[in-house]
Scaffold this active site. Structure first.
Site, PDB file in Angstrom:
ATOM      1  N   ASP A 286       0.856  -1.194   0.000  1.00 22.87           N
ATOM      2  CA  ASP A 286       0.000   0.000   0.000  1.00 22.87           C
ATOM      3  C   ASP A 286       0.885   1.236   0.000  1.00 22.87           C
ATOM      4  O   ASP A 286       2.094   1.158   0.286  1.00 22.87           O
ATOM      5  CB  ASP A 286      -0.931   0.011   1.220  1.00 22.87           C
TER       6      ASP A 286
ATOM      7  N   GLU B 287       0.005  -1.011   5.809  1.00 23.12           N
ATOM      8  CA  GLU B 287       1.078  -0.468   6.640  1.00 23.12           C
ATOM      9  C   GLU B 287       0.933   1.035   6.850  1.00 23.12           C
ATOM     10  O   GLU B 287       1.161   1.550   7.942  1.00 23.12           O
ATOM     11  CB  GLU B 287       2.445  -0.769   6.025  1.00 23.12           C
TER      12      GLU B 287
ATOM     13  N   HIS C 268     -22.292  31.399   8.567  1.00 18.86           N
ATOM     14  CA  HIS C 268     -21.851  32.623   7.891  1.00 18.86           C
ATOM     15  C   HIS C 268     -21.040  33.427   8.909  1.00 18.86           C
ATOM     16  O   HIS C 268     -21.557  33.792   9.983  1.00 18.86           O
ATOM     17  CB  HIS C 268     -23.097  33.390   7.450  1.00 18.86           C
TER      18      HIS C 268
HETATM   19  C1  LIG Z   1       9.292   3.704   7.575  1.00 18.16           C
HETATM   20  C2  LIG Z   1       8.106   3.210   6.768  1.00 18.16           C
HETATM   21  N1  LIG Z   1       8.438   3.182   5.378  1.00 18.16           N
HETATM   22  C3  LIG Z   1       6.910   4.121   6.963  1.00 18.16           C
HETATM   23  O1  LIG Z   1       6.715   5.034   6.198  1.00 18.16           O
HETATM   24  N2  LIG Z   1       6.126   3.868   8.007  1.00 18.16           N
HETATM   25  C4  LIG Z   1       4.989   4.697   8.386  1.00 18.16           C
HETATM   26  C5  LIG Z   1       4.148   3.847   9.305  1.00 18.16           C
HETATM   27  C6  LIG Z   1       2.952   4.517   9.877  1.00 18.16           C
HETATM   28  C7  LIG Z   1       2.731   4.754  11.178  1.00 18.16           C
HETATM   29  N3  LIG Z   1       1.505   5.293  11.251  1.00 18.16           N
HETATM   30  C8  LIG Z   1       1.033   5.385  10.035  1.00 18.16           C
HETATM   31  N4  LIG Z   1       1.911   4.871   9.195  1.00 18.16           N
HETATM   32  C9  LIG Z   1       5.476   5.936   9.109  1.00 18.16           C
HETATM   33  O2  LIG Z   1       6.555   5.903   9.714  1.00 18.16           O
HETATM   34  O3  LIG Z   1       4.754   6.956   9.059  1.00 18.16           O
HETATM   35 ZN   LIG Z   2       6.995   1.963   4.207  1.00 18.55          ZN
HETATM   36 ZN   LIG Z   3       5.423   4.895   4.490  1.00 16.30          ZN
END
Ligand SMILES: C[C@H](N)C(=O)N[C@@H](Cc1c[nH]cn1)C(=O)O
Ligand SMILES: [Zn+2]
Ligand SMILES: [Zn+2]
Length: 521
Positions: free
Chosen positions: A144, A210, A272
């Site tokens: 994702d 994720e 408003h």
């Molecule tokens: C490090 C990884 N690629 C990533 O982007 N993880 C996300 C995970 C996350 C936590 N809450 C929502 N998404 C991040 O670190 O933001």
């Molecule tokens: Zn990631």
């Molecule tokens: Zn990420």
């Protein structure tokens, strides 16, 4: 160990060609591709790496095409309307793996909690090889992506992989995390095409939620730890980034993430501002006042008691930061500006790795379109998150956050209604890099990039890392592919062609060195 100065080999960097092919396997020294940093140790070339590297170079256009197809699927887990695309991406991945001879399953995770009209995307699990005499490596990634719209400041269409003259491959998910996930698929394909056996059994676990807190995955991993994942000897995750643009790293720590919503409501509908401005409590005024009490412009978190939860710095830890190859120029390059808070690299790294941070992400219900609409929004929801570190426990953080926000709201004497809740949390993780899993990865970095990797922690979060460690009882390694300038989560996310192609070699080489490591726990 040979002490060496930085040395550029631009022709190789451009062509992506392998110097290694000029030597026979028995005589070949470790040869760096681009930059030397400090010391190079005399890692031996694992057998069969040369034909594998050659095949990766020859297949590079096929691999880029695979990434192009993946980026074209807008698998945004946070947006309901894209859920069908997240499913499409799972199918794409399953088809690619099946075509290469892996045994693939798409495991359902049920309904999305709080959004029961939506099915959670499946976990794509796959097994490639089942030889009891080989180690089994479990690899994790996510298919994702974060939301992206051209209007957010993209120079190109976010869901069309666009490659510029410097080999920068722009597209949402290119570095986070479709490139690394496809890196594993490429490794299998290159081995098959080169007629080389994979030196380990590979188990894949690719999730589709994720970027939305890995909904449903913890229970799945726990349930499968002694079933599907029972043979696992070690875990490898490629889902973070190098500190700079030239030197790879191995990562042994992550911050956690507690994500909150705070809503303020009052009027029955939008009003408003000419008619009601000055005579009604305005939810937006209350909300921005409350949000302003969370963090100051220097990044100091203003929630009483929160910093007391942070593990104190030891002298040993303090001495680690100076040795990391990182400069303020690296920070400015990845920021695209000179707006860093701290005066030096040590303090900057500490702020990213070992101290918590609080970021305000947005306000739902606010008027954000261009133009000048004179509305008083009836209900607004602020979003913010806290990156957590050792020894912050989620429940303790929640209590401090809720108490503070309610106390600040009470000071406003507003007749509006406030609610605050946790959307999701994921725990921080810190492990020991003294394990054969890390040694193998270090040798692979030296073989592919000719440099010893830095041992780093990461400011971002991968909530399932700790779950994998606890459920399997095995060592977990983070082996990043992308660089600090990739702009993950931002506009113009990209993955450099060389990071993708050399990164595919790195993932494959890691498996070969893993196979050679003595089997200990
Ligand atoms: C490090 C990884 N690629 C990533 O982007 N993880 C996300 C995970 C996350 C936590 N809450 C929502 N998404 C991040 O670190 O933001
Ligand atoms: Zn990631
Ligand atoms: Zn990420």
């Amino acid at each position: 160990m040979l002490p060496l100065f930085p040395l550029r080999i631009p022709s190789l960097a451009r062509s992506g060609q392998s110097l290694l092919s000029k030597f026979s396997p028995s005589t070949r020294p470790i040869v760096p591709r681009r930059f030397f940093y400090g010391h190079i140790s005399d890692t031996k070339m694992a057998p069969q790496l040369e034909p594998f590297f050659k095949q990766v170079d020859e297949s590079s256009e096929t691999f880029i095409d695979r990434l192009r197809k993946a980026v074209a699927i807008p698998s945004i887990s946070a947006q309901d309307e894209n859920r069908k695309d997240v499913f499409r991406m799972a199918q794409f991945l399953a088809d690619e793996l099946t075509a290469l001879g892996a045994e693939v399953e798409q495991r359902p995770l049920g309904k999305q909690p709080g959004k029961e009209h939506l099915d959670l995307p499946p976990v794509v699990v796959a097994r490639y090889g089942n030889d009891k005499n080989k180690k089994t490596i479990l690899v994790y990634g996510h298919y994702d992506v974060q939301p992206a719209q051209k209007e957010d400041g993209w120079a190109t269409e976010p869901f069309e992989l666009t490659i510029d003259e410097k080999g920068r491959m722009y597209g949402r998910g290119s570095t986070d995390d479709k490139g690394p996930v496809l890196g594993w698929v490429n490794v299998i394909e290159a081995h098959r095409k080169a007629g080389i056996e994979l030196p380990v059994n590979l188990l894949c676990c690719f999730e589709g939620m994720e970027e939305y807190g890995s909904e449903g995955l913890d229970d799945f991993i726990q349930a499968e730890a002694k079933k599907y994942f029972k043979d696992t000897d070690a875990v490898c995750i490629s889902d973070n980034y190098w500190l700079g643009t030239e030197k790879p790293c191995l990562t042994y720590g992550l911050r956690g993430c507690n994500y909150y919503s705070v809503s303020v409501s009052g009027p029955a509908q939008d009003l408003h501002s000419g008619v009601f401005g000055g005579s009604a409590h305005e939810p937006m005024t209350d909300l921005v006042t409350v949000l302003s009490k969370l963090v100051d412009p220097q990044g100091n978190i203003l929630i009483p008691g929160l910093m007391d939860l942070v593990a104190p710095m030891t002298e040993d830890e303090k001495s680690l930061y100076g040795n990391i190859s990182y400069t303020m120029e690296n920070l400015h390059e990845s920021l695209g500006s000179e707006t860093g808070i701290h005066p030096n690299k040590e303090r900057t790294l500490m702020a990213r790795w070992r101290y918590p941070s609080l970021s305000i992400h947005g306000i739902e219900g606010a008027y954000s379109a261009p133009g000048a609409k004179t509305v008083i929004p009836a209900k607004v929801i602020g979003k913010f998150s806290i990156r957590t570190v050792p020894n912050m426990e989620s429940e303790d953080v929640n209590k401090l956050v809720f108490d503070h926000i309610k106390a600040e709201f009470a000071k406003l004497n507003s007749k509006n209604k406030l609610d605050v809740w946790l959307q999701h949390d994921g725990k921080w993780w810190v492990a020991s890099p003294k394990h054969w899993n890390f040694s193998a990865a270090s040798k692979a970095v030296q073989q592919v990039f000719g440099v010893e990797p830095d041992m780093t922690r990461e400011g971002g979060s991968i909530p399932v890392t700790l779950t994998f460690e606890q459920a399997t009882g095995k060592n977990v390694l983070l082996l990043p592919m992308g660089s600090s300038t990739d702009a993950a989560h931002s506009a113009n996310e990209k993955l450099d062609r060389r990071n993708y192609i050399e990164g595919t070699k790195l993932l494959g080489a890691y498996l070969h060195y893993v196979a050679e490591e003595p089997a200990t726990e």
